[in-house]
Design a protein around this motif. Structure first.
Motif, PDB file in Angstrom:
ATOM      1  N   UNK A  68       0.827  -1.208   0.000  1.00 27.04           N
ATOM      2  CA  UNK A  68       0.000   0.000   0.000  1.00 27.04           C
ATOM      3  C   UNK A  68       0.859   1.256   0.000  1.00 27.04           C
ATOM      4  N   UNK A  69       1.877   1.276   0.872  1.00 34.83           N
ATOM      5  CA  UNK A  69       2.747   2.443   0.955  1.00 34.83           C
ATOM      6  C   UNK A  69       4.186   2.077   0.685  1.00 34.83           C
ATOM      7  N   UNK A  70       5.069   2.918   1.125  1.00 33.15           N
ATOM      8  CA  UNK A  70       6.481   2.657   0.914  1.00 33.15           C
ATOM      9  C   UNK A  70       6.976   3.143  -0.436  1.00 33.15           C
ATOM     10  N   UNK A  71       8.229   2.827  -0.735  1.00 37.55           N
ATOM     11  CA  UNK A  71       8.878   3.319  -1.956  1.00 37.55           C
ATOM     12  C   UNK A  71       8.171   2.859  -3.226  1.00 37.55           C
ATOM     13  N   UNK A  72       7.704   1.607  -3.234  1.00 38.55           N
ATOM     14  CA  UNK A  72       7.042   1.077  -4.429  1.00 38.55           C
ATOM     15  C   UNK A  72       5.538   0.913  -4.231  1.00 38.55           C
ATOM     16  N   UNK A  73       4.981   1.605  -3.274  1.00 38.87           N
ATOM     17  CA  UNK A  73       3.559   1.495  -2.982  1.00 38.87           C
ATOM     18  C   UNK A  73       2.691   2.253  -3.968  1.00 38.87           C
ATOM     19  N   UNK A  74       1.377   2.097  -3.815  1.00 43.30           N
ATOM     20  CA  UNK A  74       0.446   2.705  -4.771  1.00 43.30           C
ATOM     21  C   UNK A  74      -0.002   4.101  -4.347  1.00 43.30           C
ATOM     22  N   UNK A  75       0.292   4.485  -3.097  1.00 44.04           N
ATOM     23  CA  UNK A  75      -0.162   5.798  -2.659  1.00 44.04           C
ATOM     24  C   UNK A  75       0.843   6.871  -3.057  1.00 44.04           C
ATOM     25  N   UNK A  76       0.338   8.071  -3.221  1.00 48.69           N
ATOM     26  CA  UNK A  76       1.203   9.214  -3.513  1.00 48.69           C
ATOM     27  C   UNK A  76       1.644   9.881  -2.217  1.00 48.69           C
ATOM     28  N   UNK A 205       3.368  -1.434   5.055  1.00 49.58           N
ATOM     29  CA  UNK A 205       3.571  -2.875   4.875  1.00 49.58           C
ATOM     30  C   UNK A 205       2.288  -3.646   4.597  1.00 49.58           C
ATOM     31  N   UNK A 206       1.184  -2.945   4.367  1.00 53.12           N
ATOM     32  CA  UNK A 206      -0.076  -3.636   4.071  1.00 53.12           C
ATOM     33  C   UNK A 206      -0.063  -4.118   2.619  1.00 53.12           C
ATOM     34  N   UNK A 207      -0.188  -5.436   2.384  1.00 54.38           N
ATOM     35  CA  UNK A 207      -0.230  -5.938   1.003  1.00 54.38           C
ATOM     36  C   UNK A 207      -1.623  -5.768   0.408  1.00 54.38           C
ATOM     37  N   UNK A 208      -1.649  -5.409  -0.868  1.00 52.42           N
ATOM     38  CA  UNK A 208      -2.908  -5.175  -1.579  1.00 52.42           C
ATOM     39  C   UNK A 208      -2.892  -6.001  -2.861  1.00 52.42           C
ATOM     40  N   UNK A 209      -4.014  -6.645  -3.232  1.00 52.98           N
ATOM     41  CA  UNK A 209      -4.043  -7.400  -4.490  1.00 52.98           C
ATOM     42  C   UNK A 209      -3.673  -6.506  -5.674  1.00 52.98           C
ATOM     43  N   UNK A 210      -2.706  -6.945  -6.458  1.00 57.11           N
ATOM     44  CA  UNK A 210      -2.243  -6.160  -7.610  1.00 57.11           C
ATOM     45  C   UNK A 210      -3.125  -6.471  -8.814  1.00 57.11           C
ATOM     46  N   UNK A 211      -4.394  -6.101  -8.698  1.00 58.06           N
ATOM     47  CA  UNK A 211      -5.382  -6.415  -9.735  1.00 58.06           C
ATOM     48  C   UNK A 211      -5.109  -5.618 -11.005  1.00 58.06           C
ATOM     49  N   UNK A 212      -5.564  -6.131 -12.151  1.00 61.29           N
ATOM     50  CA  UNK A 212      -5.374  -5.411 -13.414  1.00 61.29           C
ATOM     51  C   UNK A 212      -6.153  -4.107 -13.429  1.00 61.29           C
ATOM     52  N   UNK A 213      -5.721  -3.208 -14.278  1.00 61.30           N
ATOM     53  CA  UNK A 213      -6.298  -1.873 -14.324  1.00 61.30           C
ATOM     54  C   UNK A 213      -7.791  -1.926 -14.626  1.00 61.30           C
ATOM     55  N   UNK A 214      -8.204  -2.872 -15.464  1.00 58.55           N
ATOM     56  CA  UNK A 214      -9.631  -2.990 -15.800  1.00 58.55           C
ATOM     57  C   UNK A 214     -10.483  -3.242 -14.563  1.00 58.55           C
TER      58      UNK A 214
END
Length: 512
Positions: A68-76, A205-214
């Motif tokens: 969810x977060x961190x260097x390679x996370x999805x949040x800004x 450190x919360x893992x999130x399903x890396x679902x496709x963009x669709x």
């Protein structure tokens, strides 16, 4: 219920001198790498066994995972304004100030105002579009989006503001944190022995399903549309309230404040006839604002009826107090309290045993579509019109159920949620610490009947239209959560080619 996992000897029952009754003690071994991943946290709740199982299922899912977060996370960005000492003031002298408990309300309203002299950055406190909100203190993990209704409002620093790199992740993550798996990931990260807290770095450190963009866009679209309907319902209620105020020529509420100041002391005073005392000696009950509003209603309406009039209500129900027996989900009726009546889907539903409370549930506690709910203990005078998806649920005894007559439910709801009716309700309250009102007090609240019957019917229809939109909003959110559980949080193994690229395959849903 004790569960076991043989490979790591997890969740075994321990019997010892420290545990003489043989109470189940959950335990497991934790790799040092997990401690480091969780920023050297040593409190056991962070390594909760069920949460660990959920985490493993997400990380082994068919789409893989992303943090969810961190260097390679999805949040800004994830942040909250710095703490500050609040300086409250009267309305008109500052900014309306909202607390985390109001974040979940469809139409948040407040009676708190923060002075402009408060040493804080007001712009940092204002909510901005495309932001996910997360409560970080006290009750942690409650989630909301910044709707148009909430945009620009000044909210407490106890709310974390989260923005995303991709727009579609806003609704996608909202749906994720609304699932059981997502809630578990949030709540086990809290810290504090008395008041629980959550910091932005705990989200990394919360893992999130890396679902496709669709799939992300599909879920985001459903959530976005749900919030759009909530905003539309609020606009309709504002329209109906303004229409009612225009028909009754109602001025601002302050115009009815006719309290006088004693010439020799700076206190509000007013005289009351002995015949008007009604056995009440508390000054607030005799506040002149109430008769002032009533006299105005008599002048500009066709007739002033009372809530207890047979033309207004069929029945008014206030359940008696009782000792509650709660059960697990699926074994009882959904049950929630007065603080949740402003929410679309009550956030902390419990489940009341039907076998232990069957008669009381049937006769007193069950709410039905079209009922009007009035909080009568603690915070007095919050109003809700029961939507379709609440039909058949149960509510606390601290709420009065008003069963309105046919063809007038929406109109009565619009009137009761105005500041004028609220002032009259609060004047009836009693109690030195916790305020209360009884159904007898509600029975004597005036309801103005309009001279223009068509206007009254139109106000009624607008309220019902707003309630239908809220039901539609609930259905869309529920659909988004089901898609998240069925397609993103599924148990099917991760694909060898990297997961997240094969968009056509789905599997059975996993519900934690």
């Amino acid at each position: 219920m004790v569960r076991s996992s043989e490979p790591q000897n997890e969740n075994k029952e321990l019997f010892s001198a420290d545990n003489p009754r043989g109470k189940a003690v959950k335990w497991c071994s934790v790799p040092l790498s997990d401690v480091i991943l969780n920023r050297n946290r040593l409190d056991a709740s962070v390594f909760d066994i069920e949460t660990k199982q959920v985490r493993n299922r997400i990380m082994d899912g068919k789409y893989g995972f992303v943090y969810f977060g961190g260097e390679n996370g999805i949040i800004e960005d994830a942040c909250y304004p710095g703490r500050f000492k609040r300086v409250y003031c009267k309305k008109g002298n500052g900014e309306a100030f909202y607390l985390p408990s109001q974040m979940l309300d469809i139409y948040p309203k407040t009676d708190k105002y923060i002075s402009k002299s408060t040493k804080c950055n007001m712009d940092e406190l204002r909510l901005k579009q495309n932001t996910l909100l997360l409560t970080r203190s006290g009750t942690i993990g409650n989630i909301s989006l910044v709707s148009k209704t909430m945009e620009g409002k000044v909210f407490s620093d106890d709310v974390i503001r989260i923005t995303f790199q991709q727009e579609c992740d806003l609704g996608y993550m909202y749906a994720f944190f609304k699932t059981k798996a997502g809630k578990m990931m949030l709540t086990t990260n809290g810290y504090g022995s008395v008041i629980t807290h959550l910091e932005p770095e705990h989200l990394a450190a919360i893992p999130v399903p890396d679902a496709p963009i669709r799939l992300r866009q599909k879920i985001n679209g459903l959530i976005t549309q749900s919030y759009r309907l909530r905003d539309e319902s609020n606009k309709i209620i504002d329209m109906a309230t303004a229409y009612l105020a225009k028909e009754l020529q109602l001025p601002d509420i302050e115009a009815f404040d006719v309290s006088l100041y004693h010439p020799e002391a700076s206190v509000e005073t007013y005289s009351v006839k002995l015949s008007d005392m009604e056995g009440r000696f508390d000054a607030s009950y005799h506040a002149p604002i109430v008769p002032a509003i009533t006299e105005h209603l008599k002048e500009f309406s066709k007739e002033v009826a009372m809530v207890g009039d047979s033309r207004i209500s069929k029945e008014i129900i206030l359940p008696g107090r009782f000792k509650r027996v709660y059960v697990e989900e699926g074994y009882g009726i959904p049950f929630f309290g007065g603080k949740n009546i402003g929410e679309l889907d009550p956030s902390d539903k419990k489940y009341l045993s039907f076998s232990r409370h069957g008669k009381k549930i049937k006769d007193e506690l069950t709410i039905r579509e079209g009922m009007i709910l009035i909080t009568c203990s603690g915070t007095v005078g919050n109003i809700a019109l029961v939507p379709k998806h609440w039909d058949g649920w149960a509510m606390t005894h601290d709420i009065i159920r008003l069963v309105p007559c046919d063809g007038i439910a929406g109109y009565v709801y619009i009137w009761l949620q105005t500041v004028y009716a609220n002032a009259m309700l609060k004047a009836c309250s009693y109690g030195s610490v916790v305020s209360h009102i009884e159904k007898e007090h509600l029975c004597h609240i005036p309801v103005p009947m309009l001279k223009d019957k068509n206007a009254q019917m139109q106000i009624n229809n607008l309220a019902l239209q707003a309630n239908r939109k809220r039901y539609e909003a609930y259905e869309l959110e529920r659909q988004a959560i089901e898609v998240m559980e069925r397609e993103a949080l599924c148990e099917e193994g991760r694909k060898e080619d990297g997961g997240g690229k094969d968009e056509g395959k789905t599997s059975a849903s996993w519900r934690g």
